[in-house]
Design an enzyme around this catalytic site. Structure first.
Site, mmCIF file in Angstrom:
data_model
loop_
_atom_site.group_PDB
_atom_site.id
_atom_site.type_symbol
_atom_site.label_atom_id
_atom_site.label_comp_id
_atom_site.label_asym_id
_atom_site.label_seq_id
_atom_site.Cartn_x
_atom_site.Cartn_y
_atom_site.Cartn_z
ATOM 1 N N ASP A 345 -3.396 3.351 0.272
ATOM 2 C CA ASP A 345 -1.982 3.045 0.516
ATOM 3 C C ASP A 345 -1.768 2.325 1.837
ATOM 4 O O ASP A 345 -2.549 2.466 2.767
ATOM 5 C CB ASP A 345 -1.158 4.350 0.510
ATOM 6 C CG ASP A 345 -1.658 5.342 1.550
ATOM 7 O OD1 ASP A 345 -2.893 5.508 1.644
ATOM 8 O OD2 ASP A 345 -0.839 5.944 2.267
ATOM 9 N N GLU A 346 -0.686 1.604 1.872
ATOM 10 C CA GLU A 346 -0.151 1.028 3.107
ATOM 11 C C GLU A 346 -1.203 0.358 3.998
ATOM 12 O O GLU A 346 -1.170 0.520 5.214
ATOM 13 C CB GLU A 346 0.556 2.127 3.925
ATOM 14 C CG GLU A 346 1.715 2.762 3.178
ATOM 15 C CD GLU A 346 2.280 3.989 3.891
ATOM 16 O OE1 GLU A 346 3.496 4.148 3.863
ATOM 17 O OE2 GLU A 346 1.522 4.789 4.451
ATOM 18 N N SER A 347 -2.098 -0.413 3.393
ATOM 19 C CA SER A 347 -3.098 -1.125 4.202
ATOM 20 C C SER A 347 -2.507 -2.450 4.631
ATOM 21 O O SER A 347 -2.998 -3.521 4.257
ATOM 22 C CB SER A 347 -4.371 -1.337 3.384
ATOM 23 O OG SER A 347 -5.107 -0.150 3.345
#
Ligand code: TNX
Length: 531
Positions: A345-347
């Site tokens: 997530d959220e990279s």
């Protein structure tokens, strides 16, 4: 004439029935609501002579019987012997499969729970425990008529994966509190506990081949506290404790983003190493207050804030994959369950192409160690291996559709419904609200198949309620955010939509509130329910 006399009789009988006020089985407060309940007249009563009788074979049959006895003994003060000879609480294992379905028959003489699987039998036991008067959860002897209305129940889960997640990275959660949470999950027939073991702020699981992960990466947490970690022995202890309650642990190593605790432990994994000499300006895109320009490959600083999306692994560095390989191997060896969660997530600071490359390589590593990957829904932008799961959280339907088109199932954790860390309303003492407020009725009133157009039960593996812990520092905080919402999610995951009703749940959850009060659970008294 005759007809009217008959109806008079009927009215009189009904009135008499009402006077006796014998409660009906269908009025019981079972959560999640069983799929089918039939009423009869009369009641079964537990007495000092009641015992548990086991029928069938199976390693765990005796353990399930003992589990029931242990839950009944303290408040009743009765012996409740467990045997294969005699008893009025009958547990019958009719097969050796892993069925989660069960049936309960309650007559005045006995209660019989039957299932062809050990898990099903365990769930039948949970239902029966909820049928007894609330005082049954006391630790000391109570003088109560331990009666249950007669009738029958036929039950099975709608979804095979019913989970919750504890973020033990933002704030470390002690083994004791994890066990406490597992105990509550078992009551509501959850079968997966996902442990978010790593994040920017902390690394919480011993990796023997990379010891600095816990020495350095495990040494703090959000707010600057001491942090902590589980040794592999302690992790195994959690796995075993959960397994005894038919709960499977899903370990998560969040990557390639959310990895600052790794980069702080091992400088050689910092993306900077990969860049040409002198060009280290893009190494970290930390929040402003944390901006560090690395001049040489070196460990980043430990982080105790709550910003997300600013760290990344070096996805083109071979050492990164050697690292992921060791971590995956060591954790897989001590994880009997089928799943390994790779985060994803959220990279936000990983280049798109690098992200896809990374996810695909990591999936292969996970598969090499015999596990099935789960990833937060962004992983669906990569090519998923068959059978891998995308966990829908972001409300980016596109990601869920990408997974679906590839033939992969979705695990449902919509943040506007299933996130236990969201505040209930603007007055909630802890919690975040970036996904809005999630009052109890909002957590309850949704249907997993109805969020994304065209999805059916077959597209969905199940439902999971994550508890992120940026604002959670102790057991009272866990209580406040998880209860009562965890029970709403339990019912969404277990009970088919045709029989779920907010009005009914609302009545039942209030009765669970009475049990929590006895147990000292400091739950949120939502104004949507009369407690
Ligand atoms: C988003 S949900 C995150 C987490 C945070 C959470 C806080 C998800 C996959 N990532 O890193 O803890 O929001 O609500």
């Amino acid at each position: 004439m005759k007809k009217s006399r008959l109806s008079l009789l009927l009215v009189a009988t009904l009135a008499l029935g009402a006077c006796k006020e014998s409660p009906l089985l269908s009025d019981s407060a079972v959560i999640p609501l069983p799929q089918e309940i039939r009423n009869a007249s009369g009641s079964f009563e537990l007495t000092p002579e009641t015992g548990i009788k086991l029928i069938g074979t199976g390693e765990r049959l005796t353990k399930i019987g003992e589990h029931l006895a242990e839950k009944l003994r303290p408040a009743t003060g009765f012996d409740i012997p467990v045997s294969f000879d005699a008893g009025q609480l009958v547990l019958e294992l009719t097969g050796n499969g892993d069925s989660e379905a069960y049936e309960i028959d309650i007559s005045e003489e006995e209660i019989k729970i039957a299932s062809s699987g050990e898990a099903g039998l365990f769930y039948g036991v949970q239902t029966v425990l909820q049928l007894f008067p609330k005082e049954i959860v006391n630790k000391s002897v109570q003088s109560v008529d331990w009666a249950i209305p007669t009738g029958s129940i036929k039950d099975e889960p709608t979804f095979g994966y019913r989970g919750s997640m504890l973020d033990v990275a933002r704030h470390f959660i002690s083994i004791e509190d994890v066990k406490y949470y597992i105990d509550h999950m078992a009551v509501y027939k959850f079968n997966y506990l996902h442990l978010h073991l790593t994040d920017d702020q902390g690394w919480r699981i011993e990796i023997k081949s990379w010891p600095k992960l816990t020495e350095i990466g495990g040494s703090t947490e959000v707010g600057g506290g001491d942090g902590g970690f589980y040794t592999q022995e302690q992790y195994k202890e959690i796995v075993a404790y959960a397994a005894d309650r038919f709960i499977t642990i899903v370990p998560e190593i969040d990557m390639p983003g959310h990895t600052n605790s790794v980069l702080a432990s091992y400088g050689e994994l910092n993306p900077g190493v990969n860049l040409p000499d002198g060009d280290f300006s893009t190494v970290t895109k930390a929040p402003l207050e944390y901006e560090v320009m690395l001049k040489v490959p070196q460990a980043s600083e430990l982080y105790t804030g709550i910003e997300v999306g600013w760290s990344t692994f070096a996805t083109r560095l071979e050492l990164t994959y050697a690292f992921v390989d060791s971590v995956t191997r060591e954790i897989s060896e001590i994880t009997p369950g089928p799943y390994f969660h790779i985060g994803g997530d959220e990279s936000h600071v990983t280049e798109k192409g690098d992200y896809v490359y990374f996810v695909e390589r990591v999936q292969d590593i996970v598969s090499k160690y015999g596990k099935t990957s789960i990833g937060w829904d962004e992983v669906a932008t990569a090519k998923l291996l068959p059978g891998n799961i995308a966990q829908y959280w972001s409300r980016e339907d596109e990601n869920a559709k990408l997974a679906n088109e590839q033939g992969n199932q979705i695990l449902m954790s919509p943040n506007t419904r299933a996130y236990l860390d969201m505040q209930y309303d603007s007055t909630s003492r802890i919690g975040l609200h970036w996904a809005g407020y999630v009052e109890l009725d909002k957590a309850y009133s949704w249907e997993p198949t109805e969020l994304i157009e065209g999805f059916t039960n077959a597209d969905i593996l199940g439902v999971e309620a994550p508890l992120w812990t940026e604002t959670v520092t102790n057991r009272a905080d866990i209580d406040y955010l998880a209860f009562p919402r965890l029970t709403a999610i339990a019912e969404v995951a277990w009970t088919r939509k045709e029989v779920r009703r907010w009005e009914s749940y609302k009545r039942r959850v209030s009765s669970h509130g009475e049990r929590w009060d006895i147990q000292g659970v400091q739950f949120y008294k939502s104004p949507t329910v009369s407690w």
